[in-house]
Scaffold this motif. Sequence first.
Motif, PDB file in Angstrom:
ATOM      1  N   ALA A  20      45.386 -34.913  -5.254  1.00  0.00           N
ATOM      2  CA  ALA A  20      45.103 -36.127  -6.022  1.00  0.00           C
ATOM      3  C   ALA A  20      45.936 -36.073  -7.286  1.00  0.00           C
ATOM      4  CB  ALA A  20      43.619 -36.213  -6.369  1.00  0.00           C
ATOM      5  N   ALA A  21      46.442 -37.240  -7.683  1.00  0.00           N
ATOM      6  CA  ALA A  21      47.290 -37.296  -8.873  1.00  0.00           C
ATOM      7  C   ALA A  21      46.784 -38.358  -9.837  1.00  0.00           C
ATOM      8  CB  ALA A  21      48.730 -37.613  -8.478  1.00  0.00           C
ATOM      9  N   CYS A  22      46.859 -38.035 -11.123  1.00  0.00           N
ATOM     10  CA  CYS A  22      46.604 -39.019 -12.169  1.00  0.00           C
ATOM     11  C   CYS A  22      47.912 -39.218 -12.925  1.00  0.00           C
ATOM     12  CB  CYS A  22      45.554 -38.518 -13.157  1.00  0.00           C
ATOM     13  SG  CYS A  22      43.938 -38.331 -12.425  1.00  0.00           S
ATOM     14  N   VAL A  23      48.252 -40.465 -13.169  1.00  0.00           N
ATOM     15  CA  VAL A  23      49.539 -40.793 -13.776  1.00  0.00           C
ATOM     16  C   VAL A  23      49.329 -41.644 -15.021  1.00  0.00           C
ATOM     17  CG1 VAL A  23      51.599 -42.222 -13.444  1.00  0.00           C
ATOM     18  CG2 VAL A  23      50.911 -40.620 -11.658  1.00  0.00           C
ATOM     19  N   GLU A  24      50.154 -41.355 -16.013  1.00  0.00           N
ATOM     20  CA  GLU A  24      50.197 -42.214 -17.202  1.00  0.00           C
ATOM     21  C   GLU A  24      51.583 -42.846 -17.273  1.00  0.00           C
ATOM     22  OE1 GLU A  24      49.244 -40.147 -20.853  1.00  0.00           O
ATOM     23  OE2 GLU A  24      50.547 -41.485 -22.011  1.00  0.00           O
ATOM     24  N   VAL A  25      51.637 -44.163 -17.359  1.00  0.00           N
ATOM     25  CA  VAL A  25      52.922 -44.827 -17.545  1.00  0.00           C
ATOM     26  C   VAL A  25      52.938 -45.525 -18.896  1.00  0.00           C
ATOM     27  CG1 VAL A  25      53.306 -45.253 -15.074  1.00  0.00           C
ATOM     28  CG2 VAL A  25      52.215 -47.018 -16.464  1.00  0.00           C
ATOM     29  N   GLU A  26      54.161 -45.643 -19.412  1.00  0.00           N
ATOM     30  CA  GLU A  26      54.334 -46.395 -20.655  1.00  0.00           C
ATOM     31  C   GLU A  26      55.177 -47.620 -20.325  1.00  0.00           C
ATOM     32  OE1 GLU A  26      56.048 -44.090 -23.880  1.00  0.00           O
ATOM     33  OE2 GLU A  26      56.835 -45.969 -24.704  1.00  0.00           O
ATOM     34  N   ILE A  27      54.820 -48.759 -20.859  1.00  0.00           N
ATOM     35  CA  ILE A  27      55.612 -49.968 -20.675  1.00  0.00           C
ATOM     36  C   ILE A  27      56.263 -50.234 -22.030  1.00  0.00           C
ATOM     37  CG2 ILE A  27      55.588 -52.371 -19.868  1.00  0.00           C
ATOM     38  CD1 ILE A  27      54.208 -50.451 -17.864  1.00  0.00           C
ATOM     39  N   ASP A  28      57.586 -50.156 -22.092  1.00  0.00           N
ATOM     40  CA  ASP A  28      58.235 -50.274 -23.404  1.00  0.00           C
ATOM     41  C   ASP A  28      58.411 -51.743 -23.812  1.00  0.00           C
ATOM     42  OD1 ASP A  28      60.520 -51.256 -22.178  1.00  0.00           O
ATOM     43  OD2 ASP A  28      61.624 -49.366 -22.302  1.00  0.00           O
ATOM     44  N   ALA A  29      59.033 -51.937 -24.969  1.00  0.00           N
ATOM     45  CA  ALA A  29      59.148 -53.297 -25.529  1.00  0.00           C
ATOM     46  C   ALA A  29      59.921 -54.223 -24.592  1.00  0.00           C
ATOM     47  CB  ALA A  29      59.813 -53.238 -26.892  1.00  0.00           C
ATOM     48  N   GLU A  30      60.827 -53.622 -23.780  1.00  0.00           N
ATOM     49  CA  GLU A  30      61.578 -54.453 -22.822  1.00  0.00           C
ATOM     50  C   GLU A  30      60.864 -54.568 -21.483  1.00  0.00           C
ATOM     51  OE1 GLU A  30      65.145 -52.172 -23.289  1.00  0.00           O
ATOM     52  OE2 GLU A  30      64.909 -52.798 -25.373  1.00  0.00           O
ATOM     53  N   LYS A  31      59.613 -54.150 -21.454  1.00  0.00           N
ATOM     54  CA  LYS A  31      58.780 -54.208 -20.238  1.00  0.00           C
ATOM     55  C   LYS A  31      59.273 -53.252 -19.160  1.00  0.00           C
ATOM     56  CE  LYS A  31      56.013 -57.605 -21.529  1.00  0.00           C
ATOM     57  NZ  LYS A  31      54.656 -57.186 -21.905  1.00  0.00           N
ATOM     58  N   LYS A  32      59.951 -52.200 -19.570  1.00  0.00           N
ATOM     59  CA  LYS A  32      60.399 -51.194 -18.613  1.00  0.00           C
ATOM     60  C   LYS A  32      59.331 -50.116 -18.480  1.00  0.00           C
ATOM     61  CE  LYS A  32      65.396 -51.004 -18.703  1.00  0.00           C
ATOM     62  NZ  LYS A  32      66.405 -50.307 -19.458  1.00  0.00           N
ATOM     63  N   VAL A  33      59.234 -49.598 -17.258  1.00  0.00           N
ATOM     64  CA  VAL A  33      58.210 -48.591 -16.977  1.00  0.00           C
ATOM     65  C   VAL A  33      58.774 -47.186 -17.150  1.00  0.00           C
ATOM     66  CG1 VAL A  33      56.767 -47.625 -15.152  1.00  0.00           C
ATOM     67  CG2 VAL A  33      57.043 -50.103 -15.343  1.00  0.00           C
ATOM     68  N   HIS A  34      58.035 -46.344 -17.842  1.00  0.00           N
ATOM     69  CA  HIS A  34      58.384 -44.920 -17.919  1.00  0.00           C
ATOM     70  C   HIS A  34      57.175 -44.110 -17.482  1.00  0.00           C
ATOM     71  CE1 HIS A  34      61.838 -46.003 -20.470  1.00  0.00           C
ATOM     72  NE2 HIS A  34      61.021 -46.920 -20.942  1.00  0.00           N
ATOM     73  N   ILE A  35      57.389 -43.183 -16.555  1.00  0.00           N
ATOM     74  CA  ILE A  35      56.287 -42.291 -16.182  1.00  0.00           C
ATOM     75  C   ILE A  35      56.239 -41.190 -17.230  1.00  0.00           C
ATOM     76  CG2 ILE A  35      55.331 -40.802 -14.390  1.00  0.00           C
ATOM     77  CD1 ILE A  35      57.070 -42.267 -12.365  1.00  0.00           C
ATOM     78  N   ARG A  36      55.120 -41.078 -17.932  1.00  0.00           N
ATOM     79  CA  ARG A  36      55.046 -40.118 -19.023  1.00  0.00           C
ATOM     80  C   ARG A  36      54.339 -38.820 -18.652  1.00  0.00           C
ATOM     81  NH1 ARG A  36      59.274 -41.544 -21.511  1.00  0.00           N
ATOM     82  NH2 ARG A  36      59.123 -43.378 -22.844  1.00  0.00           N
ATOM     83  N   ARG A  37      53.350 -38.919 -17.802  1.00  0.00           N
ATOM     84  CA  ARG A  37      52.565 -37.720 -17.543  1.00  0.00           C
ATOM     85  C   ARG A  37      51.964 -37.810 -16.147  1.00  0.00           C
ATOM     86  NH1 ARG A  37      46.878 -36.518 -19.856  1.00  0.00           N
ATOM     87  NH2 ARG A  37      46.663 -34.353 -19.222  1.00  0.00           N
ATOM     88  N   VAL A  38      52.006 -36.697 -15.421  1.00  0.00           N
ATOM     89  CA  VAL A  38      51.354 -36.639 -14.111  1.00  0.00           C
ATOM     90  C   VAL A  38      50.560 -35.342 -14.025  1.00  0.00           C
ATOM     91  CG1 VAL A  38      51.625 -36.749 -11.605  1.00  0.00           C
ATOM     92  CG2 VAL A  38      53.348 -37.812 -13.059  1.00  0.00           C
ATOM     93  N   VAL A  39      49.299 -35.452 -13.677  1.00  0.00           N
ATOM     94  CA  VAL A  39      48.482 -34.263 -13.390  1.00  0.00           C
ATOM     95  C   VAL A  39      48.121 -34.345 -11.919  1.00  0.00           C
ATOM     96  CG1 VAL A  39      46.302 -33.076 -13.812  1.00  0.00           C
ATOM     97  CG2 VAL A  39      47.536 -34.141 -15.718  1.00  0.00           C
TER      98      VAL A  39
END
Lengths: 706, 163
Positions: A575-594
């Motif tokens: 099982a995975a938990c993911v944190e994504v960040e959506i930047d000012a240009e609405k681009k997705v960045h995966i920041r953290r995965v456990v």
Amino acid sequence: MTVDELRLEAELHEVRDRIRLFELDRREFLRLCGGGLLVCAAGAGALVAQESGRNFGGHQLPQEVSAWIHIDADGKVTVYTGKVEIGQNIRTSLAQSVAEELRTPFASITMVMGDTDLVPWDMGTFGSRSTPTMGPQLRTMAMTAREMLIETAAERWKVDPASLKAENGRVTNPATRASMGYGEITKGEKLTRAVAGDPPLTPASEWKIAGTAVPKVDGREFVTGKHAYPSDIVRPGMVFGKVLRPAGYNATLVSVDASAAEKIPGVQVVRDGDFVGVVADDVWTAEQALLKIDAKWQVPPQISNAELFAALKKGAGDDGASEIEAALAGADVKLARTYTVAYIAHAPLEPRAAVAEWADGKLTVWTGTQRPFGVKDDLAKAFRLGASQVRVIMPDMGSGYGGKHTGECAVEAARLAKAAGKPVKLVWTREEEFTWAYFRPAGVMEIRSGVQRDGTLVAWEHHNYNSGPSGVGTPYMVANPVTRYHEWRDAPLAQGSYRGLAATANHFARETHMDELAHEVAMDPLEFRLKNLDDARLQAVFTAAAERFGWGKMKSTAERGFGIAGGTEKGGYTAACVEVEIDAEKKVHIRRVVQAWESGAVVNPDGLRNQILGAMVQAIGGALFESIQFANGKVTNPRFAAYRVPRFADTPEIEVVLIDRKDLASAGAGETGIVAVAPAVGNAIFAATGSRLRQMPMGVGTVVSG
Amino acid sequence: MADLKLRVNGVEMQVQAAEDEPLLWVLRNKLGLTGTKYGCGEGQCGACTVLLDGRATRSCLTPAAAAAGAKITTVEGLEQHGMLTPVQQAFLEEGAFQCGYCTSGMVLAATALLAEQAHPSDAQIVEAMNGNVCRCGTYPRILAAIRRATHTPVKKGADYDRG
Ligand code: FES
Ligand code: FES
């Protein structure tokens, strides 16, 4: 994995009809081993025997042998197995298992792997089978060897074997303090024994060598550049080959003019039907010669990836009828959704490579493959050779991920070597690897479901078109689920195994759909899953990942989303938990995965963590940007510049939570670690933006609305 | 074909090479230095990284002739009298590879980075290393290895607490 599933995976890479009787000549083998103690397994369980040591087609051999262990007069232990090392660390973890049961130091073990002249027949290294099948087989053999050593020592000392102990490569008599090394015990005698039955193995809770983080065998060779990969093999008098590739898939050669190439000093052009190749003293000259060949090809019209999914659903045959109408009728909420996955490439950093050498009527090929015996069969067939006239040697290679099951590079090198009368090295270019290897199948997944307002799942139907049956079943509680794989034999691109097979596609569809349902009934996605789960092992990984991640402690915002997904396949639970960040240009960045992982008793925690970590990083590529583009029978992005793979900058903070279940048998871990990340990323994007992405890849630097 | 003098790992070597022949092919196929790998041939993966006068360079895009006169270092030239360099040692200790095919390029790229910048930030490491592909996905461990080689303490949390 059942025998049927193994067969299916075997068929995926077209081994059907290719596997022949393994011609085991034990006398020859015993001669090679010299004196000492030799143990082999006989009468192994049905599934095991189908994978290793005897013919897959069901032929009975006089002696079914899956591996050998030999102990020489110096106490050196050599283990012979058809499994191969491709970066998954099996050379190390299998040796740990042998050392454990044999009660001998880890350093005394040498693994001979994937050399078809030395090791027993093996179907191949795939399907996460090495740990659950080869592991216990070798442990059983090692245990038998240990018993035999104790018995032999007992005879010498004229004592009861039960009074003796084996430890650290020696048999000792605690009463008299007498002690003999394993080598001394075997010295001068030829002892052989076949294992039968299932002797009790050392429980994982008592492991001393297995279960520990033994560093990778030969690690130093890798950091010093000394390890010779298949593409590094050098033979005396060796020359270099290149093969002319067609202008597209299914092309026929209309005409070829190689006269300009032939004029280059030292260049030999080889022509055999539609096969055209060159040989030269150095690879640069061979490349220049290839460029000078003028060939005309006829390429038939073929579909492009713009039409792929429509063609694929049509091809795989769909009547569109739902089989769960009755169950759906009683549901508070009904949902029908379609998900897609693209064709993707394995792109192992070492492309296909082979060195072929003919000597005294025998063909020897060093090549990178997950199926040395399959390649041996390919070679025997291509050149009409008997099994004893072909040897395939597989040096630990620059990985495969399911992508190196076939032997085309070996066959090509052998054809060129035959013409040249010298050993030939052929290394595919990156473009050839991207174009002429096979791909992870693209697929369409359709899910229909029904759920009650209280979150109880009441109807489930999951159809997979083309990508495969792995992981199509749901682990969630629901009455009479319908899950089905629809095969398409005429898919537009060559397709085959890929790490995790279709489990990635099916998990993406299912775990995204579960998230959609949770949203529909306004439940927390984790709570919704747990409510519908009775599989304790899957519950445990969900809970472990959530706890370490801090699930529920933070609320998703427009800039930051949290997603969860999980599943089980091939004995691995994740099982995975993911944190994504959506930047000012609405681009997705995966920041953290456990990611939490459980696959029974851990044989090597360090190697296991590394595998899970690697699978998670690889998963990011398929989730966000990997996609093979093709048109008119050609791949249009066959380079790393155009086909993006995960890089340092794409790598989030990653945490692996291992659950070590010493009470459960060890399962393989090379594959299933890849399945949870993509849906968890998509679910996290939805949590932040309300935008639901139902396709893999979700898009390069995914820009989302909302 | 022209005669070339190359100085590789401190040794003067004579070799015949065509005018445009990449240094990668000369090292691998003519000088027997197979530690330098082919991964793409177009400067996109870093498997072929060598040091030219200490700078990380793609040997697949560098004509051998252009490297004449430079000090060429390949992965085989790092170990001295059986002693690994701190970067090699750190890769070993972190278990920063799986199949290991990217490792020589990674080690050399990291070596060049640390020679220029003894204590790079994480962002600087990522920037310097981003052209090197590890298809096995061992990036977090490679980052940890590079940090270890600089003796900066490894950030807690990630994959590194070995169980
Ligand atoms: S081989 Fe030179 S960068 Fe890939
Ligand atoms: S370890 Fe396999 S490519 Fe990096």
